[in-house]
Design an enzyme around this catalytic site. Structure first.
Site, short mmCIF file in Angstrom:
data_model
loop_
_atom_site.label_atom_id
_atom_site.label_comp_id
_atom_site.label_asym_id
_atom_site.label_seq_id
_atom_site.Cartn_x
_atom_site.Cartn_y
_atom_site.Cartn_z
N SER A 1 0.82 -1.22 0.00
CA SER A 1 0.00 0.00 0.00
C SER A 1 0.85 1.26 0.00
CB SER A 1 -0.87 0.05 1.26
OG SER A 1 -1.94 -0.78 1.12
N CYS B 1 -2.27 0.43 9.85
CA CYS B 1 -1.51 -0.82 9.91
C CYS B 1 -1.51 -1.59 8.59
CB CYS B 1 -2.10 -1.70 11.00
SG CYS B 1 -1.70 -1.03 12.63
N PRO B 2 -0.42 -2.27 8.25
CA PRO B 2 0.81 -2.42 9.04
C PRO B 2 1.78 -1.24 8.95
CG PRO B 2 0.97 -3.67 7.00
CD PRO B 2 -0.41 -3.08 7.03
N GLY B 3 1.50 -0.23 8.12
CA GLY B 3 2.35 0.97 8.18
C GLY B 3 2.91 1.47 6.86
N GLY B 4 2.37 0.99 5.76
CA GLY B 4 2.91 1.42 4.45
C GLY B 4 2.82 2.93 4.23
N ASP C 1 -4.98 2.61 14.49
CA ASP C 1 -5.51 1.36 13.92
C ASP C 1 -5.53 0.34 15.05
OD1 ASP C 1 -5.83 -1.10 12.35
OD2 ASP C 1 -5.13 0.06 10.63
N ASP D 1 -10.41 3.80 17.37
CA ASP D 1 -11.30 3.89 16.22
C ASP D 1 -11.02 5.20 15.46
OD1 ASP D 1 -13.34 4.18 14.41
OD2 ASP D 1 -14.96 3.80 15.83
N ASP E 1 -6.56 5.57 5.05
CA ASP E 1 -6.73 4.44 4.13
C ASP E 1 -7.67 3.40 4.73
OD1 ASP E 1 -6.20 2.89 1.86
OD2 ASP E 1 -4.38 1.99 2.69
N LYS F 1 -12.80 3.96 -1.16
CA LYS F 1 -13.03 2.64 -1.76
C LYS F 1 -14.24 2.73 -2.68
CE LYS F 1 -9.81 1.45 0.98
NZ LYS F 1 -8.44 1.28 0.50
C1 SAM Z 1 -6.02 -1.05 3.62
S1 SAM Z 1 -5.53 -1.22 5.30
C2 SAM Z 1 -4.41 0.09 5.50
C3 SAM Z 1 -3.06 -0.20 4.95
C4 SAM Z 1 -2.08 0.88 5.32
N1 SAM Z 1 -2.42 2.16 4.71
C5 SAM Z 1 -0.67 0.52 4.87
O1 SAM Z 1 -0.14 1.20 4.01
O2 SAM Z 1 -0.09 -0.42 5.41
C6 SAM Z 1 -6.92 -0.63 6.13
C7 SAM Z 1 -6.71 -0.53 7.64
O3 SAM Z 1 -7.78 0.24 8.17
C8 SAM Z 1 -8.02 -0.24 9.46
N2 SAM Z 1 -9.34 0.24 9.88
C9 SAM Z 1 -10.54 -0.03 9.34
N3 SAM Z 1 -11.52 0.60 10.03
C10 SAM Z 1 -10.89 1.31 11.01
C11 SAM Z 1 -11.35 2.16 12.04
N4 SAM Z 1 -12.64 2.45 12.19
N5 SAM Z 1 -10.43 2.72 12.85
C12 SAM Z 1 -9.11 2.47 12.71
N6 SAM Z 1 -8.63 1.66 11.74
C13 SAM Z 1 -9.52 1.07 10.92
C14 SAM Z 1 -7.90 -1.74 9.35
O4 SAM Z 1 -7.60 -2.31 10.60
C15 SAM Z 1 -6.73 -1.88 8.36
O5 SAM Z 1 -5.51 -2.07 9.02
#
Ligand code: SAM
Length: 359
Positions: free
Chosen positions: A191, A224-227, A243, A263, A280, A309
């Site tokens: 990501s 997460c994971p941190g990209g 996250d 959240d 994201d 999305k």
């Molecule tokens: C597509 S991943 C993100 C990848 C991240 N941008 C990266 O580069 O590694 C989406 C993330 O959104 C988190 N997420 C979804 N709903 C959330 C919420 N309400 N609060 C915090 N995190 C949330 C999920 O746990 C997931 O880790």
């Protein structure tokens, strides 16, 4: 007579969305026509009704002003090549009939499909002698000049291509309209390339340097994971990463990341205002758009970069509705910002939005 149409490259599967967007953009300029596309072909042509409308549209519309187009050019003609031993002759014959303006560069390209990729070698080989021939005719400058129009030859099959013209500053500088990036080996997820592409293509160098400056603060919702956090940390920003998932240990070890298992919809910046909010989270686009606008209106963040999305259907309409909602919220708070929305190469079923506040 030119064909009075334009051609847009897009991600395969997004032809209808690209066609819908072109219809919307042309109508907004008061010119009308209709898109022609086939599912999976990764390009769309748009036929205008009013004479010379294609040239006019291409002169006024930057690829970056669209969401789904990767490249745009005004079509001079479509060529079916009868004898593939000579592909150059038919291109020159077309240009003899409809001489192009003097161009500063030649782009020989193909659609982003499995079939298209088989044309890559042909395009590379064909470009060299065609460049020579175009120079011989005076249609192409001896040295590349990117401030002049580009001549495009877009092969859709070994024996069929479109020829056309794009304008400087309006076109994508990338071959096939694709910004290819190498995956940084220390980044914790692929990501990361989405945010890297957004920072490189949606922000000017000056904006990048000002917003992503060492020591500036950012919040990453859904980190997460941190990209995405990785992209900010390599620019020496301090990041609040929000996250419930697991954050990359190496990123945490930099000391620049404050991880919060909370959240993202309820989170508030810990030390007040931040320079940049990124997000994201996989959620309904209207919910994310509303959250982003709220952060900007409350002055919790100066700028925001986030992904929306996309649903399976009515993707163009969904994106435009979400962006209009952000625009309306900012306008009601008297906040002046530029909003760019792009379906980036490294995106899948999502678009990236950059809301940059004007100083
Ligand atoms: C597509 S991943 C993100 C990848 C991240 N941008 C990266 O580069 O590694 C989406 C993330 O959104 C988190 N997420 C979804 N709903 C959330 C919420 N309400 N609060 C915090 N995190 C949330 C999920 O746990 C997931 O880790």
């Amino acid at each position: 007579m030119t064909s009075n149409s334009i051609l847009a490259y897009c991600r395969p599967g997004y032809e209808v969305d690209t066609g819908n967007e072109l219809t919307r953009l042309t109508a907004a300029r008061g010119c009308y026509g209709y898109p022609l596309m086939k599912a999976g072909e990764a390009f769309v042509t748009y036929q205008f009704q009013a004479p010379a409308a294609a040239q006019e549209f291409i002169g006024q519309t930057a690829v970056d002003d669209t969401v789904f187009a990767r490249q745009l050019f005004a079509v001079i003609g479509k060529i079916t090549i009868e004898d593939t031993a000579d592909r150059i002759g038919p291109v020159l014959a077309l240009l003899d009939e409809q001489p192009p303006p003097r161009c500063g560069t030649l782009m020989v390209e193909y659609p982003d499909t499995e079939d298209g990729k088989t044309l890559a070698k042909l395009c590379r080989k064909f470009a060299v002698p065609l460049r020579q021939a175009l120079r011989g005719k005076g249609w192409l400058t001896a040295k590349e000049q990117l401030n002049l129009p580009a001549l495009h030859v877009f092969f859709v099959a070994g024996d069929c291509c479109y020829v056309g013209i794009s304008q400087p500053r309006q076109r994508s500088p990338f071959a096939n309209g694709i910004c290819r990036l190498k995956f940084p080996p220390k980044a914790p997820s692929r990501s990361t390339l989405k945010l890297e592409e957004a920072l490189l293509t949606m922000l000017s160098e000056q904006e990048r340097n000002e917003i992503c400056r060492p020591g500036a603060r950012a919040v990453d919702l859904g980190a997460c994971p941190g990209g995405w956090t990785y992209q900010l940390v390599i620019r020496e920003m301090h990041v609040e990463a929000v996250d419930n998932g697991k954050m990359d240990a190496d990123l945490m070890a930099t000391g620049l990341v404050d991880y919060r298992a909370e959240d993202g919809f309820k989170y508030r910046p810990q030390l007040g205002h931040v320079e940049l909010l990124v997000c994201d989270m996989i959620e309904q686009p209207d919910r994310v758009a509303e959250l982003m606008a709220a952060w900007l209106v409350k002055q919790w963040a100066t700028h925001a970069i986030f992904n929306l999305k996309l649903p399976m259907k009515r993707r163009c309409e969904t994106v435009y509705a979400a962006i209009q909602a952000v625009e309306a919220k900012l306008a009601s708070a008297n906040i002046k910002a530029t909003i760019k929305t792009r379906h980036l190469y490294h995106n899948r079923d999502e678009v990236t939005v950059a809301v940059l506040r004007k100083s």
